[in-house]
Design an enzyme around this catalytic site. Sequence first.
Site, PDB file in Angstrom:
ATOM      1  N   GLU A   4       1.581   6.977   7.121  1.00  0.00           N
ATOM      2  CA  GLU A   4       2.701   6.483   6.303  1.00  0.00           C
ATOM      3  C   GLU A   4       2.507   6.928   4.860  1.00  0.00           C
ATOM      4  O   GLU A   4       3.452   7.367   4.191  1.00  0.00           O
ATOM      5  CB  GLU A   4       2.771   4.952   6.362  1.00  0.00           C
TER       6      GLU A   4
ATOM      7  N   LEU B  64      18.826  -6.478   5.987  1.00  0.00           N
ATOM      8  CA  LEU B  64      19.824  -6.373   4.917  1.00  0.00           C
ATOM      9  C   LEU B  64      21.229  -6.319   5.492  1.00  0.00           C
ATOM     10  O   LEU B  64      21.455  -5.744   6.554  1.00  0.00           O
ATOM     11  CB  LEU B  64      19.539  -5.115   4.098  1.00  0.00           C
TER      12      LEU B  64
ATOM     13  N   MET C  90      10.495  -6.733   4.291  1.00  0.00           N
ATOM     14  CA  MET C  90      10.647  -7.359   5.605  1.00  0.00           C
ATOM     15  C   MET C  90      11.853  -8.296   5.684  1.00  0.00           C
ATOM     16  O   MET C  90      11.758  -9.397   6.223  1.00  0.00           O
ATOM     17  CB  MET C  90       9.353  -8.103   5.975  1.00  0.00           C
ATOM     18  N   ARG C  91      12.974  -7.855   5.146  1.00  0.00           N
ATOM     19  CA  ARG C  91      14.217  -8.623   5.276  1.00  0.00           C
ATOM     20  C   ARG C  91      15.273  -7.749   5.929  1.00  0.00           C
ATOM     21  O   ARG C  91      15.387  -6.560   5.597  1.00  0.00           O
ATOM     22  CB  ARG C  91      14.757  -9.044   3.908  1.00  0.00           C
TER      23      ARG C  91
ATOM     24  N   ARG D  76      22.325 -14.716   3.717  1.00  0.00           N
ATOM     25  CA  ARG D  76      21.898 -13.325   3.534  1.00  0.00           C
ATOM     26  C   ARG D  76      22.758 -12.592   2.502  1.00  0.00           C
ATOM     27  O   ARG D  76      22.259 -11.806   1.708  1.00  0.00           O
ATOM     28  CB  ARG D  76      21.929 -12.566   4.863  1.00  0.00           C
TER      29      ARG D  76
ATOM     30  N   SER E  38       0.825  -1.221   0.000  1.00  0.00           N
ATOM     31  CA  SER E  38       0.000   0.000   0.000  1.00  0.00           C
ATOM     32  C   SER E  38       0.858   1.270   0.000  1.00  0.00           C
ATOM     33  O   SER E  38       0.472   2.283  -0.578  1.00  0.00           O
ATOM     34  CB  SER E  38      -0.975   0.008   1.179  1.00  0.00           C
TER      35      SER E  38
ATOM     36  N   HIS F 182       9.135   3.049   8.584  1.00  0.00           N
ATOM     37  CA  HIS F 182       9.028   2.158   9.738  1.00  0.00           C
ATOM     38  C   HIS F 182       7.792   2.558  10.561  1.00  0.00           C
ATOM     39  O   HIS F 182       7.586   3.745  10.827  1.00  0.00           O
ATOM     40  CB  HIS F 182      10.287   2.252  10.606  1.00  0.00           C
TER      41      HIS F 182
ATOM     42  N   ASP G 211      17.006   0.055  11.724  1.00  0.00           N
ATOM     43  CA  ASP G 211      16.003   1.032  12.197  1.00  0.00           C
ATOM     44  C   ASP G 211      16.623   2.197  12.981  1.00  0.00           C
ATOM     45  O   ASP G 211      15.964   2.766  13.857  1.00  0.00           O
ATOM     46  CB  ASP G 211      14.930   0.338  13.062  1.00  0.00           C
TER      47      ASP G 211
HETATM   48  C1  GAR Z   1       3.961  -0.798   6.718  1.00  0.00           C
HETATM   49  O1  GAR Z   1       3.220  -0.527   7.872  1.00  0.00           O
HETATM   50  C2  GAR Z   1       5.430  -0.505   6.933  1.00  0.00           C
HETATM   51  O2  GAR Z   1       5.656   0.605   7.761  1.00  0.00           O
HETATM   52  C3  GAR Z   1       5.896  -1.768   7.606  1.00  0.00           C
HETATM   53  O3  GAR Z   1       5.232  -2.795   6.907  1.00  0.00           O
HETATM   54  C4  GAR Z   1       3.977  -2.295   6.427  1.00  0.00           C
HETATM   55  C5  GAR Z   1       3.891  -2.587   4.957  1.00  0.00           C
HETATM   56  O4  GAR Z   1       2.636  -2.249   4.448  1.00  0.00           O
HETATM   57  N1  GAR Z   1       7.308  -1.911   7.535  1.00  0.00           N
HETATM   58  C6  GAR Z   1       8.042  -2.505   8.476  1.00  0.00           C
HETATM   59  O5  GAR Z   1       7.568  -3.024   9.475  1.00  0.00           O
HETATM   60  C7  GAR Z   1       9.540  -2.510   8.210  1.00  0.00           C
HETATM   61  N2  GAR Z   1      10.250  -3.007   9.332  1.00  0.00           N
HETATM   62  P1  GAR Z   1       2.434  -2.056   2.883  1.00  0.00           P
HETATM   63  O6  GAR Z   1       3.021  -3.307   2.222  1.00  0.00           O
HETATM   64  O7  GAR Z   1       0.957  -1.994   2.707  1.00  0.00           O
HETATM   65  O8  GAR Z   1       3.133  -0.817   2.444  1.00  0.00           O
END
Ligand code: GAR
Length: 209
Positions: free
Chosen positions: A168, A87, A84-85, A59, A13, A103, A139
């Site tokens: 976001e 790096l 969500m990896r 990795r 999103s 984040h 982070d």
């Molecule tokens: C979002 O809330 C983003 O901030 C989080 O994953 C979600 C992805 O949503 N990111 C993390 O947690 C990174 N550590 P989206 O795929 O709908 O953008």
Amino acid sequence: MSRVVVLISGRGSNMQALVENGIPVVAVISNRPEAKGLAFAASRGIPTAVVDHKSHPDRESFDRALVEAVNRHNPTLVVLAGFMRVLTAVFVGAFAGRMINIHPSLLPSFTGLDTHRRAIEAGAKIHGCTVHFVTEALDHGPVIAQAAVPVRDDDTEDALAARVLLQEHRILPAAIRWFLDGRLHVNGLRVSLVEAGVNDNALRVPDPL
Ligand code: GAR
């Protein structure tokens, strides 16, 4: 012409918000073949690619393949939008100073996963999201923009996550625009906005929702 490559792992999103806000997204790359966001990107004619972390023994080798996939699109900026990896230096070093992440917490609070549940459990009254440069310290890179939302007494993890997600979708396109316009000045962990105007508040506190 600026070129933004976006990395996703799922829904996408935030990536969608970038496209809809006119950010020049030239490619969307996922580490998961089933990531829902890939279909949206394809529907907009944006090239997509998958570098599956499961096909790599460690990795570093995954990161090397990812660097190659990203570099094929000659990016000005790399955006981690729900990627969500964790790096390694292999990837972070390749795009130092031109990679940002969104984040779902007000960093430096609540690094890592399950940020919304942890904020509620910790009794936080204010929660939110952060756009920051990516460094090797997970982070912990220089903060470009943050948005805050209230934590309600009866909040659930999902309700709070939805409230944060709306923010976001506001701050990520704004931060990218600032970067592409050459308006971010980085000094250590501090980022300032060159020629900030009244509409450029890096801290956004929305009306109560
Ligand atoms: C979002 O809330 C983003 O901030 C989080 O994953 C979600 C992805 O949503 N990111 C993390 O947690 C990174 N550590 P989206 O795929 O709908 O953008």
